[in-house]
Design a protein around this motif. Structure first.
Motif, short mmCIF file in Angstrom:
data_model
loop_
_atom_site.label_atom_id
_atom_site.label_comp_id
_atom_site.label_asym_id
_atom_site.label_seq_id
_atom_site.Cartn_x
_atom_site.Cartn_y
_atom_site.Cartn_z
N ILE A 120 5.93 5.45 4.03
CA ILE A 120 4.80 4.88 4.79
C ILE A 120 4.09 6.05 5.49
O ILE A 120 4.47 6.50 6.57
N SER A 121 3.05 6.54 4.86
CA SER A 121 2.41 7.78 5.29
C SER A 121 1.46 7.60 6.46
O SER A 121 1.10 8.58 7.12
N ASP A 122 1.02 6.39 6.73
CA ASP A 122 0.12 6.16 7.86
C ASP A 122 0.97 5.95 9.12
O ASP A 122 1.47 4.85 9.38
N HIS A 123 1.10 7.02 9.91
CA HIS A 123 1.99 6.95 11.07
C HIS A 123 1.34 6.28 12.27
O HIS A 123 2.00 6.11 13.31
N ARG B 292 0.83 -1.20 0.00
CA ARG B 292 0.00 0.00 0.00
C ARG B 292 0.87 1.26 0.00
O ARG B 292 0.43 2.34 -0.41
N PHE B 293 2.11 1.13 0.45
CA PHE B 293 2.98 2.31 0.58
C PHE B 293 4.30 2.18 -0.19
O PHE B 293 4.92 3.18 -0.53
N LEU B 294 4.76 0.93 -0.42
CA LEU B 294 6.10 0.71 -0.96
C LEU B 294 6.05 0.02 -2.31
O LEU B 294 5.19 -0.86 -2.53
N GLU B 295 6.96 0.39 -3.22
CA GLU B 295 7.09 -0.30 -4.50
C GLU B 295 7.77 -1.65 -4.28
O GLU B 295 8.33 -1.92 -3.23
N ARG B 296 7.75 -2.49 -5.31
CA ARG B 296 8.36 -3.81 -5.17
C ARG B 296 9.89 -3.74 -5.21
O ARG B 296 10.56 -4.62 -4.68
#
Length: 416
Positions: free
Chosen positions: A234-237, A182-186
């Motif tokens: 990762i924007s959801d802290h 959801r936050f990081l590329e592969r």
């Protein structure tokens, strides 16, 4: 002791084991074995059999044979290049089988088990005996391997280390895993990795891939940059970050160490197992022991395209800076001086079982002498700064807590 002498010594140790002891070691490592009795009970039908010849932890020949008995048996050679996925899968199981029994060379016969995998049906620990073309192939393989080891011994290169440890993103208080994809590329320094559940590939695991280095301090600085990259993405802290063996049930994590500049040998793998994986199993949160044997088996490795190999036995050591620094330091120390590390407690049946079953009291008996050996190595002073705190934790007999949010321990600020 040269490669041929080591092969003969390993053969003598194998022959001292009873058939029951061999079967128990394979079972603990998660290797399926089919006895003649088991095979007679199976339903008739198409069977595929593989005869795998292993020398120096690599397949030198794989034969595939249709054993259905209909239309005559068909036997073909499986080519490494032409059938890479099948070749690697069969090769990996044969190497794991032999290694679990203390062997780096030998022949393994296996058969498709009907569940998508293979089961071992027989082992020949000395297929090189006699005057045959196969014996000559084994001896040529040993000769080439010995030349590489002699060259390494004369130059004494400094190993280059890399890593790709994993962590999870967890929503509390529900303990719900939030997919890292959801936050990081592969790809990239901070990316995500996949698992296959119910035939579907998903990417729930976050993975850090710092640039390699021969200097522990520099490698750890690269790791901090990877952490910072992950934090920015990762924007959801509100999510907590967890590491270890299995911080959330059913989703094991790995802490793979990459080596280059040093030749892969069975003795190097055994030194890593006994002097790094075994002590780390003692420090590990008991909740993480469920990762084995499907993941984290002893001696688990994969050759990499850059010419080195990846040691895959360790859990994710991102649980704390103390543990991560200690793992990096001990991995470099062991790779530099493994020929001087001669203790093999994992060769004992009770210690082998304790590793897979998480019996800390059995492992603890062997920690002091393993630590003494590490401190006596010629290169210890170079790694002492990072290794010493971890060795102290071993002496104190503590375990890590993999339910904690690792951001606090690493002083990672939100969005840094």
């Amino acid at each position: 002791m040269n490669v041929m002498e080591q092969a003969e010594e390993a053969l003598r140790r194998y022959e001292r084991m009873t058939s029951g002891q061999r079967a128990e070691r394979l079972k603990q490592a998660g290797i399926e074995v089919l006895s003649l009795h088991d095979r007679r009970k199976r339903e008739p039908g198409l069977r595929v059999r593989y005869d795998v010849e292993i020398s120096c932890l690599q397949a030198i020949r794989i034969k595939r044979k249709d054993t259905s008995g209909m239309g005559g048996a068909q036997e073909t050679l499986v080519e490494r290049e032409g059938s890479s996925t099948l070749f690697k899968r069969v090769e990996r199981l044969a190497i794991k089988t032999l290694y679990t029994l203390g062997l780096d060379h030998g022949a393994v016969r296996m058969e498709s088990s009907g569940n998508g995998g293979c089961a071992v049906i027989s082992i020949d620990p000395c297929p090189w005996k006699g005057v045959t073309n196969l014996a000559a192939t084994y001896r040529e393989s040993w000769k080439q391997h010995q030349e590489l080891l002699d060259e390494e011994q004369s130059h004494r290169p400094t190993p280059i280390l890399g890593m790709d440890p994993e962590f999870l993103l967890v929503q509390m208080p529900e303990s719900k895993i939030v997919p890292a994809s959801r936050f990081l590329e592969r790809t990239g320094m901070a990316g995500c990795d996949s698992v296959t559940i119910g035939g579907r590939r998903i990417y729930p695991v976050a993975e850090l891939r710092p640039a390699p280095s021969s200097e522990p301090r520099e490698l750890l600085a690269h790791l901090m940059r990877a952490f910072a990259a992950a934090s920015r993405s990762i924007s959801d802290h509100s999510l907590i970050w967890q590491a270890g063996g299995m911080p959330q049930r059913g989703l094991p994590l790995g802490g793979h160490i990459h080596f280059s500049g040093v030749n892969l040998t069975g003795e190097l793998l055994r030194a890593l197992d006994n002097y790094l994986a075994l002590p780390l199993a003692f420090l590990q949160d008991p909740r993480g022991s469920g990762r084995r044997p499907r993941y984290g088996a002893l001696g688990d490795f994969r050759l990499k395209s850059y010419g080195g190999f990846e040691y895959r036995t360790l859990p994710s050591f991102l649980v704390s800076p103390l543990v991560a620094k200690g793992v990096v330091a001990l991995a470099g120390l062991i790779a530099s001086g493994y020929t001087q590390l001669r203790q093999r407690p994992l060769a004992k049946a009770e210690v082998h079982a304790a590793f897979y079953e998480g019996k800390r009291e059995v492992i603890q008996e062997h920690i002091p002498t393993l630590v003494d050996d590490l401190k006596r190595l010629d290169g210890y002073a170079r790694y002492e700064r990072y290794a010493c705190p971890l060795l102290l934790q071993l002496k104190l007999g503590r375990t890590w807590d993999e339910s904690r949010d690792i951001r606090k321990l690493w002083n990672i600020r939100a969005g840094s």
